[in-house]
Each structure stands twice: as C-alpha cells, then as structure tokens.
Design an enzyme around this catalytic site. Sequence first.
Site, PDB file in Angstrom:
ATOM      1  CB  SER A  53      -0.794  -0.217   0.883  1.00  0.00           C
ATOM      2  OG  SER A  53      -1.885   1.266   0.916  1.00  0.00           O
ATOM      3  CE1 TYR A  66      -5.027  -1.950   4.346  1.00  0.00           C
ATOM      4  CE2 TYR A  66      -3.841   0.237   3.870  1.00  0.00           C
ATOM      5  CZ  TYR A  66      -4.610  -0.977   3.455  1.00  0.00           C
ATOM      6  OH  TYR A  66      -4.776  -0.920   1.874  1.00  0.00           O
TER       7      TYR A  66
END
Length: 222
Positions: A53, A66
């Site tokens: 990410s 996350y």
Amino acid sequence: AGIIKRNDSIDFAFDEWDSVMNVNLRTLFFLSQAVAREMIAASKGGKIVNIASMLSFQGGIRVPSYTASKSGVAGLTKILANEWAKHGINVNAIAPGYFATNNTAALQADETRNTEILGRIPAGRWGKPSDLGGAAVFLSSSASDYVQGITAGWPAEPGERLTRHGGHNRLLRRTPAPHECVRQSTSDAIAIIERACRRRRGECRHLTRPVRAHVPHGQFFA
C-alpha cells in the site's frame, strides 16, 4: 486479501489490531511460505506478487493496524526475496495509492476528504483495479526475472509542490523514490538512484555501488 479498521490510535482496540494483522500480514506470510515450498520442491522457480500500500511508505491517519501490516508486507517482500532468489523465486510487491474499493468507500462518500484526496493525485481520479494489471503482468512474467524485492508504488502525490521557506515560496521537486524505478529498465533505475544520491549526499549512502554485492542479482531494494 486485505481488511482495514478505522479508529483514532488512542482508542484503537485489541481486536481491531489483531484482525487486520492476521489477514493482511500473517496470512500473507504463511501463504507465501506454502507456495514457495511447492516451487522449491518442483525446482522450477516462480513469481510471488504481494499487495502492499502507499501506507507502506506513509503513515496515514486513523488506520494504525493497516499501516503496520502494509509496512510489514514491504519488509517481508524484501526478506523473502533475499532468501528465495537462489531458488529462482522472485518476490515483489505492488503498492496501490487511492483506489476505488470497498475499503475506501467511506472516503469516497465524504465530500471534503474526497476533494482533498483527488487534489493530491496527479491523475485527478481514484484508481481502478485494472490500473494495476500491467504491473501485475510484468512482475509475474519472465520480463521481471532480474527484479527482486521491490515494492512498486502509485503514491498519491504530485511531482512538485510549493513550500514556504524564509518568507518566500520555493518549488521543491520530488526526488524519484527507488520503488518507482520498476517503470524503468534496470540500468535506467540505477542511474536514477545514483543521480538522486548525488543531489542528496549523505541521505542515501546505503544505495551506493558496494551494496550490490550483498543482494540477490546485485540489485537495489525499495
């Protein structure tokens, strides 16, 4: 697979942490391990492409588990590439920026946040899953046989920005990050990194030529 939980870090709960880490990092590692065992047993090598990410590089806000998990994905990609390159296994990752998925539905629906986000994306739109196809095909094909341990990113930032310095506006040009060099040939990528190092002496001494002797195929890692 990947999930996300949003909450202020000060209020983040155990289950919000554990559920994300289990899916995004623990599962990725043990699935990669299982696949690699089969590849090694077959003695034919193979390709592993992880999904990281942009938060593998940035902190973000309100998504501590996350961010931690995707930073871990980038780290695992490097170590697995180091260990498995000798078996002909290439391990790399793709790090999407802001993409239109279920995980970002809340951000897309928030008019203020949506406008802020789009203002930071050079293309001026949310990414589509199909935008990742080219990178996935490249990293899964023989064209990437000499590519190891990179995390190829789509950072949601323009290439230039203005900043206030001493009462005056100054234009800062963003130095290409090593993970962006997957878009270039290997030789071009090395040239980009070395030019960046010359411009920013002292900040990236670990990317000098002697490092090449200590990584698979003598390549740099993002």
